[in-house]
Design a protein around this motif. Structure first.
Motif, PDB file in Angstrom:
ATOM      1  N   ARG A 307       0.828  -1.213   0.000  1.00 49.83           N
ATOM      2  CA  ARG A 307       0.000   0.000   0.000  1.00 49.83           C
ATOM      3  C   ARG A 307       0.857   1.255   0.000  1.00 49.83           C
ATOM      4  NH1 ARG A 307      -2.860  -2.948   4.211  1.00 49.83           N
ATOM      5  NH2 ARG A 307      -4.696  -3.976   3.291  1.00 49.83           N
ATOM      6  N   LEU A 310       1.700   2.575  -3.501  1.00 47.55           N
ATOM      7  CA  LEU A 310       0.667   3.027  -4.436  1.00 47.55           C
ATOM      8  C   LEU A 310       0.906   4.461  -4.902  1.00 47.55           C
ATOM      9  CD1 LEU A 310      -2.540   1.549  -2.753  1.00 47.55           C
ATOM     10  CD2 LEU A 310      -1.358   0.719  -4.800  1.00 47.55           C
ATOM     11  N   ARG A 318       3.685   1.279  -9.179  1.00 44.76           N
ATOM     12  CA  ARG A 318       2.287   1.436  -8.753  1.00 44.76           C
ATOM     13  C   ARG A 318       1.424   0.297  -9.311  1.00 44.76           C
ATOM     14  NH1 ARG A 318       3.338   6.635 -10.528  1.00 44.76           N
ATOM     15  NH2 ARG A 318       1.786   6.564 -12.210  1.00 44.76           N
ATOM     16  N   VAL A 322      -0.666  -2.542  -7.067  1.00 44.61           N
ATOM     17  CA  VAL A 322      -2.099  -2.840  -7.172  1.00 44.61           C
ATOM     18  C   VAL A 322      -2.311  -4.327  -7.443  1.00 44.61           C
ATOM     19  CG1 VAL A 322      -4.198  -2.397  -8.485  1.00 44.61           C
ATOM     20  CG2 VAL A 322      -2.661  -0.504  -7.946  1.00 44.61           C
ATOM     21  N   ARG A 326      -4.133  -7.343  -5.064  1.00 45.42           N
ATOM     22  CA  ARG A 326      -5.175  -8.258  -5.557  1.00 45.42           C
ATOM     23  C   ARG A 326      -4.757  -9.710  -5.315  1.00 45.42           C
ATOM     24  NH1 ARG A 326      -5.689 -10.398 -10.661  1.00 45.42           N
ATOM     25  NH2 ARG A 326      -4.124  -8.944 -11.466  1.00 45.42           N
ATOM     26  N   ALA A 331      -7.192  -6.030  -1.563  1.00 44.46           N
ATOM     27  CA  ALA A 331      -7.539  -4.834  -2.322  1.00 44.46           C
ATOM     28  C   ALA A 331      -8.646  -4.075  -1.610  1.00 44.46           C
ATOM     29  CB  ALA A 331      -7.973  -5.218  -3.731  1.00 44.46           C
ATOM     30  N   LEU A 336      -8.154   2.140  -3.565  1.00 43.67           N
ATOM     31  CA  LEU A 336      -7.750   1.996  -4.956  1.00 43.67           C
ATOM     32  C   LEU A 336      -8.556   2.861  -5.922  1.00 43.67           C
ATOM     33  CD1 LEU A 336      -7.163  -1.866  -5.244  1.00 43.67           C
ATOM     34  CD2 LEU A 336      -5.490  -0.070  -4.823  1.00 43.67           C
ATOM     35  N   LEU A 339      -7.106   5.633  -8.055  1.00 41.45           N
ATOM     36  CA  LEU A 339      -6.101   5.263  -9.045  1.00 41.45           C
ATOM     37  C   LEU A 339      -6.674   5.080 -10.449  1.00 41.45           C
ATOM     38  CD1 LEU A 339      -3.824   2.786  -7.041  1.00 41.45           C
ATOM     39  CD2 LEU A 339      -3.266   5.093  -7.792  1.00 41.45           C
ATOM     40  N   THR A 351      -5.891  -1.567 -11.685  1.00 41.78           N
ATOM     41  CA  THR A 351      -6.896  -1.095 -10.723  1.00 41.78           C
ATOM     42  C   THR A 351      -8.277  -1.638 -11.059  1.00 41.78           C
ATOM     43  OG1 THR A 351      -5.609   0.933 -10.344  1.00 41.78           O
ATOM     44  CG2 THR A 351      -7.924   0.959  -9.683  1.00 41.78           C
ATOM     45  N   ALA A 354      -8.610  -5.161  -9.991  1.00 41.74           N
ATOM     46  CA  ALA A 354      -8.758  -5.282  -8.540  1.00 41.74           C
ATOM     47  C   ALA A 354     -10.135  -4.838  -8.065  1.00 41.74           C
ATOM     48  CB  ALA A 354      -7.674  -4.466  -7.839  1.00 41.74           C
TER      49      ALA A 354
END
Length: 447
Positions: A307, A310, A318, A322, A326, A331, A336, A339, A351, A354
């Motif tokens: 995290r 991110l 990044r 992510v 997941r 997640a 999220l 993003l 993203t 996820a």
């Protein structure tokens, strides 16, 4: 049809490929005037043997493709005079008529040598996928198995994918290729089948002869992940764990898994290696693949470290963060969701993957506001995918709005969404809105 008027075969077909010969065979057989065109001066249904004995190359080509099996069979003994007709002899080896087939096979067996086999390989292999086509493939295998090495080299460099696959398999089975050659081929050839064949054979050679950098080095430098993974696996037997460590962060999951196996086999801890390279929030991550690698072998408590990445300045980091969340089933939709505005499309794609399981819990207004033209295409696509995943009226609303999107592919997806739309089982329908939305998209159903 130019062949009807005696045009030289080479001027009609030029540098013909296997598909051209098959098209010629079909074209002659389906030509409506082929009987009268073949011998127009005699208007005959079937030429006499003397006619074929005196026929030139173009007319023999027509006879070899004739729809009458008696004509095809009668033409075969004279085809040997013209090497340019050998592709048609190959086709006749799979002929449905047994007399034609047997004559063609005997002729091909008599004339096929290493030189002609190299030129006919593509057609033979293509015919091998047909009923009764195995004979020519077996004959090709027999001839090329004993051919000089330079003939194989030509086929190993062939642009025809089937020819390269066949020749590499042949070379491996007959022991015609050395381990170093196989390793280089596995690293250079773009075809995954060739990579598998060559890398597997190279590893087998290492098991027999012991570690050799002549084999390992080309595999490790290969572009294809299958070949790289083979090279990493070979490091275990060679006892060179330190050379496997950089591959823990490889861009390929297969290679990362092989590297973890090698490192663990020699007492290393891949998870600790990954954590060491991801521990500085916002700092330089030496290998972005270490982020997803940590998720692949780490624990839920590593989610906090992911995290923190991110907001990393590197988009690759990044995106891997992510994806890692997941993988760890950690997640957080609220964390999220911002993003999907990321400027890097790869981050947005990860993203969406996820967030899809949480689509029904996402704020509709936040996503709808990102379907406008002022947003980049990858952001609009993300919003569209998440909205349509909710199903029901929300999905129909998003699909109808997407019909006016400036991107062709997104408009196509929107059209498919409208055509395939169905109401959600757990959602009460607002009939007035649904009617209005379907009326706006009525043109999609008018055809």
């Amino acid at each position: 049809m130019l062949l009807s008027y005696g045009a030289p075969l080479v001027s009609v077909l030029g540098a013909a490929e296997s598909g051209d010969w098959l098209a010629l065979d079909t074209g002659v057989r389906d030509a409506p005037l082929h009987r009268s065109v073949y011998f127009p001066e005699r208007r005959c249904l079937a030429p006499l043997p003397d006619d074929l004995a005196q026929a030139d190359e173009p007319r023999l080509a027509v006879a070899l493709c004739h729809r009458d099996g008696r004509i095809r069979a009668a033409a075969l003994p004279f085809a040997e005079r013209y090497p340019g007709l050998l592709p048609l002899v190959v086709i006749r080896c799979a002929d449905w008529a047994e007399p034609v087939r047997q004559r063609a096979r005997q002729l091909l067996r008599d004339v096929l040598d290493a030189d002609t086999a190299a030129g006919l390989a593509a057609l033979v292999l293509r015919m091998g996928r047909r009923d009764r086509g195995v004979f020519a493939v077996e004959l090709l295998t027999e001839v090329l198995g004993a051919a000089p090495r330079d003939r194989l080299d030509v086929l190993l460099a062939s642009p025809d994918l089937a020819v390269r696959r066949f020749t590499y398999r042949l070379g491996v089975e007959h022991g015609r290729l050395g381990p170093g050659e196989l390793a280089v081929a596995a690293g250079r050839d773009p075809d995954t089948v060739v990579q598998d064949v060559c890398s597997t054979a190279a590893l087998a050679a290492l098991r027999d002869a012991g570690p050799s950098d002549e084999v390992i080095a080309p595999l490790l430098a290969a572009r294809g992940p299958r070949a790289r993974s083979a090279g990493v696996t070979a490091l275990r037997r060679a006892g060179q764990t330190e050379r496997a460590e950089p591959f823990l962060a490889d861009r390929s999951g297969l290679v990362r898994a092989c590297a973890r196996y090698v490192v663990r086999h020699h007492g290393g801890d891949p998870a600790a290696w990954y954590r060491e390279r991801c521990v500085v929030p916002g700092g330089p991550v030496s290998a972005p693949g270490a982020v997803i690698g940590l998720a692949e072998c780490g624990h839920r408590h590593d989610a906090g470290l992911l995290r923190s990445l991110l907001a990393h300045p590197d988009g690759r980091v990044r995106a891997h963060a992510v994806a890692g969340l997941r993988v760890l089933d950690a997640a957080d939709a609220d964390l999220l969701l911002p993003l999907i505005d990321d400027p890097v499309s790869r981050v947005v794609r990860e993203t969406v993957h996820a967030l899809l399981p949480h689509a029904k819990a996402l704020p509709v207004g936040h996503l709808t506001g990102r379907t406008g033209r002022q947003w980049p295409r990858h952001v609009r696509t993300a919003a569209f995918r998440l909205l349509t995943a909710r199903r029901g009226v929300v999905a129909l609303r998003a699909a109808v709005a997407g019909l006016d999107d400036p991107d062709v592919k997104l408009r196509t997806w929107a059209e498919q969404g409208v055509r395939c739309w169905s109401p959600a089982d757990d959602e009460p329908l607002v009939d007035t809105e649904v009617d209005e939305l379907l009326e706006r998209s009525r043109h999609l159903f008018s055809g």
